[in-house]
Design a protein around this motif. Sequence first.
Motif, PDB file in Angstrom:
ATOM      1  N   MET A 168      35.464 -14.973 -37.641  1.00 32.05           N
ATOM      2  CA  MET A 168      34.796 -13.807 -38.564  1.00 32.05           C
ATOM      3  C   MET A 168      33.784 -12.903 -37.778  1.00 32.05           C
ATOM      4  N   LYS A 169      33.769 -11.517 -38.139  1.00 35.34           N
ATOM      5  CA  LYS A 169      32.981 -10.550 -37.842  1.00 35.34           C
ATOM      6  C   LYS A 169      31.886 -10.471 -38.693  1.00 35.34           C
ATOM      7  N   CYS A 170      30.711 -10.361 -38.239  1.00 40.37           N
ATOM      8  CA  CYS A 170      29.367 -10.129 -38.832  1.00 40.37           C
ATOM      9  C   CYS A 170      28.698  -9.097 -38.150  1.00 40.37           C
ATOM     10  N   LYS A 171      28.434  -7.876 -38.824  1.00 43.73           N
ATOM     11  CA  LYS A 171      27.527  -6.998 -38.506  1.00 43.73           C
ATOM     12  C   LYS A 171      26.426  -6.794 -39.000  1.00 43.73           C
ATOM     13  N   ILE A 172      25.169  -6.825 -38.242  1.00 42.32           N
ATOM     14  CA  ILE A 172      23.915  -6.478 -38.803  1.00 42.32           C
ATOM     15  C   ILE A 172      23.522  -4.980 -38.728  1.00 42.32           C
ATOM     16  N   ILE A 173      23.342  -4.429 -39.637  1.00 37.32           N
ATOM     17  CA  ILE A 173      23.037  -3.113 -39.717  1.00 37.32           C
ATOM     18  C   ILE A 173      21.451  -2.751 -40.298  1.00 37.32           C
ATOM     19  N   SER A 174      20.813  -2.256 -39.466  1.00 42.51           N
ATOM     20  CA  SER A 174      19.358  -2.127 -39.714  1.00 42.51           C
ATOM     21  C   SER A 174      18.707  -0.944 -39.557  1.00 42.51           C
ATOM     22  N   VAL A 175      17.512  -0.604 -40.194  1.00 46.02           N
ATOM     23  CA  VAL A 175      16.641   0.487 -39.817  1.00 46.02           C
ATOM     24  C   VAL A 175      15.808  -0.159 -38.887  1.00 46.02           C
ATOM     25  N   SER A 176      15.920   0.597 -37.628  1.00 42.94           N
ATOM     26  CA  SER A 176      15.033   0.197 -36.601  1.00 42.94           C
ATOM     27  C   SER A 176      15.220   0.809 -35.197  1.00 42.94           C
ATOM     28  N   HIS A 177      14.441   0.658 -34.419  1.00 50.70           N
ATOM     29  CA  HIS A 177      14.093   1.451 -33.174  1.00 50.70           C
ATOM     30  C   HIS A 177      15.021   0.407 -32.104  1.00 50.70           C
ATOM     31  N   LYS A 178      15.628   1.019 -30.679  1.00 53.54           N
ATOM     32  CA  LYS A 178      16.169   0.214 -29.875  1.00 53.54           C
ATOM     33  C   LYS A 178      15.172  -1.113 -29.652  1.00 53.54           C
ATOM     34  N   PRO A 179      15.851  -2.143 -29.592  1.00 56.28           N
ATOM     35  CA  PRO A 179      15.050  -3.570 -29.457  1.00 56.28           C
ATOM     36  C   PRO A 179      14.168  -3.405 -28.256  1.00 56.28           C
ATOM     37  N   ALA A 180      12.923  -4.132 -28.243  1.00 57.20           N
ATOM     38  CA  ALA A 180      11.999  -3.855 -27.128  1.00 57.20           C
ATOM     39  C   ALA A 180      12.846  -5.261 -26.371  1.00 57.20           C
ATOM     40  N   ASP A 181      12.035  -5.305 -25.123  1.00 59.83           N
ATOM     41  CA  ASP A 181      12.516  -6.405 -24.289  1.00 59.83           C
ATOM     42  C   ASP A 181      12.370  -7.765 -24.788  1.00 59.83           C
ATOM     43  N   TRP A 182      11.142  -8.136 -25.526  1.00 54.96           N
ATOM     44  CA  TRP A 182      10.863  -9.539 -26.048  1.00 54.96           C
ATOM     45  C   TRP A 182      12.050  -9.877 -27.236  1.00 54.96           C
ATOM     46  N   GLU A 183      12.216  -8.766 -27.949  1.00 51.33           N
ATOM     47  CA  GLU A 183      13.036  -8.690 -29.072  1.00 51.33           C
ATOM     48  C   GLU A 183      14.791  -8.999 -28.640  1.00 51.33           C
ATOM     49  N   LYS A 184      14.894  -8.163 -27.499  1.00 44.53           N
ATOM     50  CA  LYS A 184      16.344  -8.625 -26.861  1.00 44.53           C
ATOM     51  C   LYS A 184      16.467  -9.897 -26.499  1.00 44.53           C
ATOM     52  N   LYS A 185      15.610 -10.281 -25.771  1.00 48.59           N
ATOM     53  CA  LYS A 185      15.480 -11.866 -25.187  1.00 48.59           C
ATOM     54  C   LYS A 185      15.672 -12.768 -26.314  1.00 48.59           C
ATOM     55  N   ALA A 186      14.966 -12.699 -27.387  1.00 49.92           N
ATOM     56  CA  ALA A 186      15.079 -13.446 -28.363  1.00 49.92           C
ATOM     57  C   ALA A 186      16.658 -13.519 -29.174  1.00 49.92           C
ATOM     58  N   LEU A 187      16.933 -12.231 -29.190  1.00 50.80           N
ATOM     59  CA  LEU A 187      18.261 -11.998 -29.868  1.00 50.80           C
ATOM     60  C   LEU A 187      19.359 -12.558 -28.906  1.00 50.80           C
ATOM     61  N   ASP A 188      19.321 -12.438 -27.648  1.00 50.10           N
ATOM     62  CA  ASP A 188      20.305 -12.602 -26.679  1.00 50.10           C
ATOM     63  C   ASP A 188      20.399 -14.330 -26.565  1.00 50.10           C
ATOM     64  N   PHE A 189      19.098 -14.775 -26.855  1.00 52.96           N
ATOM     65  CA  PHE A 189      19.149 -16.457 -26.998  1.00 52.96           C
ATOM     66  C   PHE A 189      19.902 -17.060 -28.101  1.00 52.96           C
ATOM     67  N   TYR A 190      19.863 -16.460 -29.327  1.00 54.71           N
ATOM     68  CA  TYR A 190      20.626 -16.889 -30.524  1.00 54.71           C
ATOM     69  C   TYR A 190      21.869 -16.290 -30.261  1.00 54.71           C
ATOM     70  N   LEU A 191      22.207 -15.263 -29.659  1.00 53.31           N
ATOM     71  CA  LEU A 191      23.737 -14.864 -29.488  1.00 53.31           C
ATOM     72  C   LEU A 191      24.742 -15.858 -28.791  1.00 53.31           C
ATOM     73  N   LYS A 192      23.818 -16.368 -27.725  1.00 49.34           N
ATOM     74  CA  LYS A 192      24.488 -17.313 -26.834  1.00 49.34           C
ATOM     75  C   LYS A 192      24.743 -18.595 -27.523  1.00 49.34           C
ATOM     76  N   GLN A 193      23.968 -18.745 -28.409  1.00 49.11           N
ATOM     77  CA  GLN A 193      24.134 -20.205 -29.227  1.00 49.11           C
ATOM     78  C   GLN A 193      25.036 -20.132 -30.436  1.00 49.11           C
ATOM     79  N   ILE A 194      25.603 -18.961 -30.636  1.00 53.06           N
ATOM     80  CA  ILE A 194      26.521 -18.828 -31.934  1.00 53.06           C
ATOM     81  C   ILE A 194      27.805 -19.094 -31.578  1.00 53.06           C
TER      82      ILE A 194
END
Length: 165
Positions: free
Chosen positions: A1-27
């Motif tokens: 299944m493909k899941c796209k998250i569409i949000s109103v936001s700026h480019k992710p900050a480093d801390w945000e990208k690290k957290a998102l990447d952490f969970y991306l690797k777990q899925i």
Amino acid sequence: MKCKIISVSHKPADWEKKALDFYLKQIPNNFKLSFVEVKPPASKAMSREDTIRNESTELLKHLEQGAFKILWDRKGTLISSESLAKLFQEKIDLSENINMIIGGSYGISEELLAQADLSLSASHLTFPHRLFKILLMEQIYRASAINRNHPCLLYTSDAADEEDS
């Protein structure tokens, strides 16, 4: 299944990208996630209504035809982790893709609300967009773990009731 998250936001900050990447690797690999960031309007002089209209118009451009559209909104229906897991499993079983929409700070337009198949709320609390996206990623991970019967992430009200006895 493909899941796209569409949000109103700026480019992710480093801390945000690290957290998102952490969970991306777990899925699991059968759950393909992608992100679309719609930039908030540059003009701070824009009215609330114009901001909502402009952001919603941009969000609408990224919705996929045929995808199940979930709008995350504080006014939406509260959902538990177990119910979210069940919803994901239903969509996986139907080979249906999901688009998740996170609106701007002022909310979304009636037009965007009408396009959503489901409007959900994760909490009565209000979260900043950057943090909510990470919380949403954790819940996607948790839902996939629940669907795989991973014991450390299962939490049921029955277990809590037993502990209270």
